[in-house]
Design a protein around this motif. Structure first.
Motif, PDB file in Angstrom:
ATOM      1  N   ARG A  83      37.877  33.102  44.812  1.00 44.15           N
ATOM      2  CA  ARG A  83      36.466  33.202  44.416  1.00 44.15           C
ATOM      3  C   ARG A  83      36.202  34.512  43.668  1.00 44.15           C
ATOM      4  NH1 ARG A  83      35.587  31.023  49.675  1.00 44.15           N
ATOM      5  NH2 ARG A  83      35.065  33.090  50.481  1.00 44.15           N
ATOM      6  N   THR A  86      37.973  34.645  40.177  1.00 42.35           N
ATOM      7  CA  THR A  86      37.328  33.854  39.124  1.00 42.35           C
ATOM      8  C   THR A  86      36.023  34.496  38.669  1.00 42.35           C
ATOM      9  OG1 THR A  86      36.335  32.414  40.812  1.00 42.35           O
ATOM     10  CG2 THR A  86      38.381  31.657  39.765  1.00 42.35           C
ATOM     11  N   GLU A  87      35.423  35.344  39.497  1.00 41.46           N
ATOM     12  CA  GLU A  87      34.250  36.110  39.075  1.00 41.46           C
ATOM     13  C   GLU A  87      34.676  37.280  38.185  1.00 41.46           C
ATOM     14  OE1 GLU A  87      32.205  37.337  42.576  1.00 41.46           O
ATOM     15  OE2 GLU A  87      31.869  35.289  43.301  1.00 41.46           O
ATOM     16  N   ALA A  90      36.121  36.092  34.789  1.00 41.53           N
ATOM     17  CA  ALA A  90      35.349  34.957  34.271  1.00 41.53           C
ATOM     18  C   ALA A  90      35.415  34.846  32.748  1.00 41.53           C
ATOM     19  CB  ALA A  90      33.890  35.071  34.716  1.00 41.53           C
ATOM     20  N   ASP A  91      35.629  35.979  32.061  1.00 40.50           N
ATOM     21  CA  ASP A  91      35.596  35.937  30.596  1.00 40.50           C
ATOM     22  C   ASP A  91      36.978  36.021  29.953  1.00 40.50           C
ATOM     23  OD1 ASP A  91      36.074  38.546  31.353  1.00 40.50           O
ATOM     24  OD2 ASP A  91      34.698  39.439  29.891  1.00 40.50           O
ATOM     25  N   ARG A 147      34.970  24.926  41.055  1.00 45.54           N
ATOM     26  CA  ARG A 147      33.591  25.401  40.945  1.00 45.54           C
ATOM     27  C   ARG A 147      33.449  26.433  39.831  1.00 45.54           C
ATOM     28  NH1 ARG A 147      33.978  24.872  46.697  1.00 45.54           N
ATOM     29  NH2 ARG A 147      34.587  27.068  46.906  1.00 45.54           N
ATOM     30  N   ALA A 148      34.461  27.291  39.693  1.00 43.26           N
ATOM     31  CA  ALA A 148      34.420  28.287  38.619  1.00 43.26           C
ATOM     32  C   ALA A 148      34.404  27.609  37.256  1.00 43.26           C
ATOM     33  CB  ALA A 148      35.613  29.227  38.740  1.00 43.26           C
ATOM     34  N   GLU A 150      33.172  24.787  36.536  1.00 43.42           N
ATOM     35  CA  GLU A 150      31.830  24.236  36.326  1.00 43.42           C
ATOM     36  C   GLU A 150      30.874  25.299  35.798  1.00 43.42           C
ATOM     37  OE1 GLU A 150      30.784  22.590  40.082  1.00 43.42           O
ATOM     38  OE2 GLU A 150      32.105  20.827  39.881  1.00 43.42           O
ATOM     39  N   ARG A 151      31.165  26.584  36.101  1.00 45.59           N
ATOM     40  CA  ARG A 151      30.346  27.697  35.607  1.00 45.59           C
ATOM     41  C   ARG A 151      30.794  28.158  34.224  1.00 45.59           C
ATOM     42  NH1 ARG A 151      31.892  29.850  40.635  1.00 45.59           N
ATOM     43  NH2 ARG A 151      32.951  31.582  39.582  1.00 45.59           N
ATOM     44  N   GLY A 152      31.833  27.526  33.678  1.00 46.43           N
ATOM     45  CA  GLY A 152      32.299  27.891  32.354  1.00 46.43           C
ATOM     46  C   GLY A 152      33.527  28.778  32.330  1.00 46.43           C
ATOM     47  N   VAL A 153      34.126  29.028  33.501  1.00 42.25           N
ATOM     48  CA  VAL A 153      35.332  29.853  33.567  1.00 42.25           C
ATOM     49  C   VAL A 153      36.543  28.992  33.208  1.00 42.25           C
ATOM     50  CG1 VAL A 153      36.772  31.326  35.038  1.00 42.25           C
ATOM     51  CG2 VAL A 153      34.285  31.261  35.374  1.00 42.25           C
ATOM     52  N   GLY A 218      39.313  23.594  35.115  1.00 43.87           N
ATOM     53  CA  GLY A 218      38.901  22.786  36.255  1.00 43.87           C
ATOM     54  C   GLY A 218      39.918  21.768  36.703  1.00 43.87           C
TER      55      GLY A 218
END
Length: 329
Positions: A83, A86-87, A90-91, A147-148, A150-153, A218
């Motif tokens: 988690r 992936t934060e 993220a970019d 889930r990441a 789904e956030r665009g990661v 994903g």
């Protein structure tokens, strides 16, 4: 030239991931605590950033220093690790989580990504460190990747089955290589037909790179030898690689119980078949190394090492007692 950050990177899968990336013109930074010998200490194109992956500030600092295009995460053992990674990443161009075939909850043949159910993971299991919850924790890591995404990661997972090859510190295959190198007769549990698919470590490394470059955010990708051997065939392949002859003597639970052993006392034994479908990975252009070739490289490394695998299975005295029992039947 692209920049890659390998979290881990000095022991087994990570070591080969670094080699794979170097061979494909990446500059590589290894991020770890420096507790194990660094085989790349004198290699051009490899840098070492010392830090603890569970320390978010240190991981973020490494990310800012390296500015990686690709992150290969070899040592995420708890869902929180994934988690947070992936934060933090993220970019980046791609984040690839090393998951496991142990994520699957049921013994379907074969196990398919997106179809075969994954293990559940309670809060207690997510914080646990025991082998009993390894698959649960890896499965929850997979869900963190989903889930990441789904956030665009651009996050993906690779699920290896049992990994073997040179520098394998688990010594599970070394047990069998040592047995066939030293003895003419070895005990094989059951009838030898149990199937626990394995995967050569270099093939895991190539899968990690390919997924980073070509994978779909994903998604999870299984990785395993395309030619899956039974345990008996694995032992025969080990003997062939060492150019020796060996007699495989099969023993049931009843015969093993005479010395307090059971089928599961032997490394690489699994009561239910474990086979992963690898079509998704093959669709990215991945191929597995022929087993004979992979075993030959593994056996050559075994010869040069001091690994015996004796702590992974029964000692020879117990095995010889079982052989004596079977000779009287």
């Amino acid at each position: 030239m692209h920049e890659a950050l390998v979290v881990g990177g000095t022991r087994f899968i990570g070591r080969y991931a670094v080699e794979e990336l170097l061979e494909h013109d990446y500059r590589v930074t290894i991020f770890n605590r420096g507790e194990h010998e660094n085989p790349f200490a004198d290699r051009d194109g490899v840098h070492h950033y010392e830090g603890d992956r569970t320390n978010d500030r240190e991981l973020l600092t490494a990310k800012r220093e390296v500015e990686p295009d690709v992150v290969i995460d070899c040592v995420a053992y708890h869902p929180r690790d994934v988690r947070k990674a992936t934060e933090i990443f993220a970019d980046v161009g791609a984040y690839v989580y090393v998951s496991s075939g142990a994520s699957y909850a049921v013994d379907e043949i074969p196990k398919r990504e997106g179809e075969t159910p994954l293990r559940s993971c309670s809060a207690d299991q997510a914080a646990d460190d025991s082998g009993a919850t390894y698959g649960n924790r890896k499965a929850e890591g997979d869900r963190a990747v989903f889930r990441a995404a789904e956030r665009g990661v651009n996050a993906m997972a690779v699920r290896p089955t049992v990994v073997y090859g040179p520098h394998d510190y688990t010594e599970r295959l070394d047990y069998w290589l040592h047995r066939v190198a030293e003895y003419d007769r070895v005990v094989v549990p059951g009838d030898g037909t149990n199937l626990w698919q394995r995967v050569y470590v270099e093939d895991v490394a190539s899968a990690l790179r390919l997924v980073a470059e070509e994978g779909t955010p994903g998604e999870a990708y299984n990785v395993g030898d395309r030619n899956a051997l039974t345990l008996a065939d694995t032992v025969r392949a080990a003997a062939d690689a060492l150019d020796t002859d060996v007699e495989l003597v099969h023993a049931s639970d009843r015969e093993l119980s005479t010395v307090g052993l059971e089928l599961g006392s032997f490394p690489l034994y699994r009561p239910a078949p474990h086979l992963l479908d690898t079509h998704a990975l093959a669709g990215l252009g991945w191929e597995s190394t022929p087993v004979a070739e992979a075993m030959a490289r593994t056996a050559a490394d075994h010869r040069e090492s001091d690994r015996t695998g004796i702590e992974c299975g029964p000692d020879r005295a117990a095995e010889e007692t079982v052989l004596d029992v079977l000779d009287t039947i």
